[in-house]
Design an enzyme around this catalytic site. Structure first.
Site, PDB file in Angstrom:
ATOM      1  N   LYS A 180       1.075  -1.264   0.166  1.00 52.35           N
ATOM      2  CA  LYS A 180      -0.515   0.000  -0.197  1.00 52.35           C
ATOM      3  C   LYS A 180       0.711   1.348   0.168  1.00 52.35           C
ATOM      4  CE  LYS A 180      -3.764   2.228   2.761  1.00 52.35           C
ATOM      5  NZ  LYS A 180      -4.061   1.753   4.110  1.00 52.35           N
TER       6      LYS A 180
ATOM      7  N   ASP B 238       6.029   0.858  14.403  1.00 49.61           N
ATOM      8  CA  ASP B 238       4.311   1.058  15.265  1.00 49.61           C
ATOM      9  C   ASP B 238       5.259   0.780  17.078  1.00 49.61           C
ATOM     10  OD1 ASP B 238       3.308   0.998  12.544  1.00 49.61           O
ATOM     11  OD2 ASP B 238       1.730  -0.844  13.629  1.00 49.61           O
TER      12      ASP B 238
ATOM     13  N   ARG C  58       6.855   1.475   6.711  1.00 51.02           N
ATOM     14  CA  ARG C  58       5.507   1.344   7.726  1.00 51.02           C
ATOM     15  C   ARG C  58       6.335  -0.121   8.513  1.00 51.02           C
ATOM     16  NH1 ARG C  58       0.379  -1.367   9.460  1.00 51.02           N
ATOM     17  NH2 ARG C  58       0.653  -1.795  11.632  1.00 51.02           N
TER      18      ARG C  58
END
Length: 398
Positions: free
Chosen positions: A15, A146, A89
């Protein structure tokens, strides 16, 4: 003026979102799905248009090449050198990464070693990082973790009540996840409330296919529901959340299909949660359709889901000794008014009340009544923007 790509790579997906920085303007976004499988799908959205292609994409390197070629083909960029940074990420940074970092060979090696903490996420992230470094070796690649936001937790919070040698020798502890999302929505909540973040006590509920809830004290994470891995916490889309650990050896003894601990953990990660209990789907929309049909398994799955989230939020009221606001974010948190209604309905003792006219699909903002002592906010998360901001901040420190 520069362009930055924010990347969220999974084991079979990539993504992405392209930004004009520092203006923070979204130029294009998309996703490549089914990497490594037949009939891979590449979707690109830009200028109000949507382009979709069915391709055979064998690995992440091929996916990145297709993404970059599409950016040129559709006139979004004229040349690769317009892109000055890529942000990735990464779910698990363990104790090694307390903040975002510029990628080098050692960082990439450490991310791969940390896959034990996020076996569903880190390998895909590492593959995406490696692909971009191979194809665009001269631009800055940044990893945004994260777990970084949760490194402010106290030792008595992140340690498990087991012999300390398992932490000392093997680093078994609570790490948390979704930190980028929790950090972003807390900052946005402070703006919405018109108060400094450093004065607020917030509970942020990231409720998507993965679910995590965080107690935020004056801008810092002091506790969070995900643990050593993202399997811990409330019930999720396909993940069980917290269970009695003695269930694992018991199931290995009883079920011939579960040969070892890895099989059980795979079941808990991929075949449990809303999907496993309902036998229908991990998607709340499908569960709500089952509620309308009085499907008993859908009702049971929904009730467990609500119950586990209420309990988790309730315990963080105790951790914070009260809260100024509860924030809902992510797919279900933003788009499931019935779920929000039923969660808040079990927490009215804490002084929360929501306005049914505001608690509707598509509404963003304060959904609480004027009398509500604790404000209830719906805020769209934007992890990609946080990633792009960190790339902009770090790209000249290489």
């Amino acid at each position: 003026m520069s362009k930055t790509i924010a990347i969220n790579a999974g084991s079979s997906s990539l993504k992405w979102q392209l930004y004009q920085m520092p203006e923070e303007e979204v130029l294009a976004q998309g996703i490549i799905e089914r990497i490594g499988l037949k009939d891979s799908i590449s979707t690109v959205k830009y200028d109000g248009k949507k382009e979709e292609q069915i391709l055979d994409i064998h690995d992440h390197t091929e996916a990145v090449k297709i993404l970059l070629n599409d950016l040129i083909h559709f006139g979004i960029i004229a040349a690769y050198d317009e892109i000055t940074g890529v942000g990735h990420r990464v779910v698990a940074g363990g104790e090694l990464f307390k903040e975002s970092v510029v990628v080098n060979d050692k960082v990439l090696e450490q991310i791969e070693e940390l896959s034990v903490l996020a076996p569903l996420h880190n390998p895909g992230a590492a593959a995406g990082i490696r692909a971009f470094r191979d194809i665009l070796p001269d631009i800055t690649s940044v990893c945004v973790f994260d777990t970084s936001f949760h490194t402010s937790m106290a030792k008595h919070t992140y340690l498990y009540p087991i012999p300390q040698k398992y932490y000392t020798d093997y680093k078994v502890r609570k790490y948390g996840a979704h930190g980028t999302s929790h950090k972003y929505v807390a900052q946005e909540a402070a703006k919405m409330l018109g108060r400094p973040l450093e004065e607020l006590k917030l509970i942020t509920a990231h409720i998507g296919n993965g679910v995590s809830i965080t107690a935020n004290y004056h801008g810092k994470s002091v506790d969070t529901s995900m643990g050593f891995t993202p399997l811990a916490g409330p019930m999720m889309g396909t993940r069980s959340g917290d269970i009695d650990p003695a269930i694992i050896p018991y199931l290995i003894e009883q079920d011939p299909e579960l040969k070892d601990a890895a099989d059980v953990v795979n079941m808990l990660n991929k075949k449990s949660g809303l999907s496993g209990v309902s036998g229908i789907s991990s998607d709340m929309r499908d569960i709500e359709a089952g509620l309308q049909e009085d499907n008993p398994d859908a009702v049971l799955a929904y009730n467990i889901f609500i119950d586990r989230i209420k309990k988790c939020i309730g315990q963080y009221f105790a951790v914070l000794n009260g809260a100024d606001a509860l924030v809902f974010t992510a797919g279900m948190g933003e788009n499931a008014p019935l779920m929000r209604q039923d969660v808040i309905g079990g927490l009215t003792w804490f002084g929360m009340d929501i306005d049914p006219e505001k608690n509707v699909f598509g509404y963003r903002g304060d959904i609480s009544t004027p009398e509500s002592k604790v404000k209830v906010l719906v805020i769209s998360t934007d992890e990609e923007l946080c990633i792009a901001r960190d790339v902009e901040r770090l790209k000249n420190t290489k």
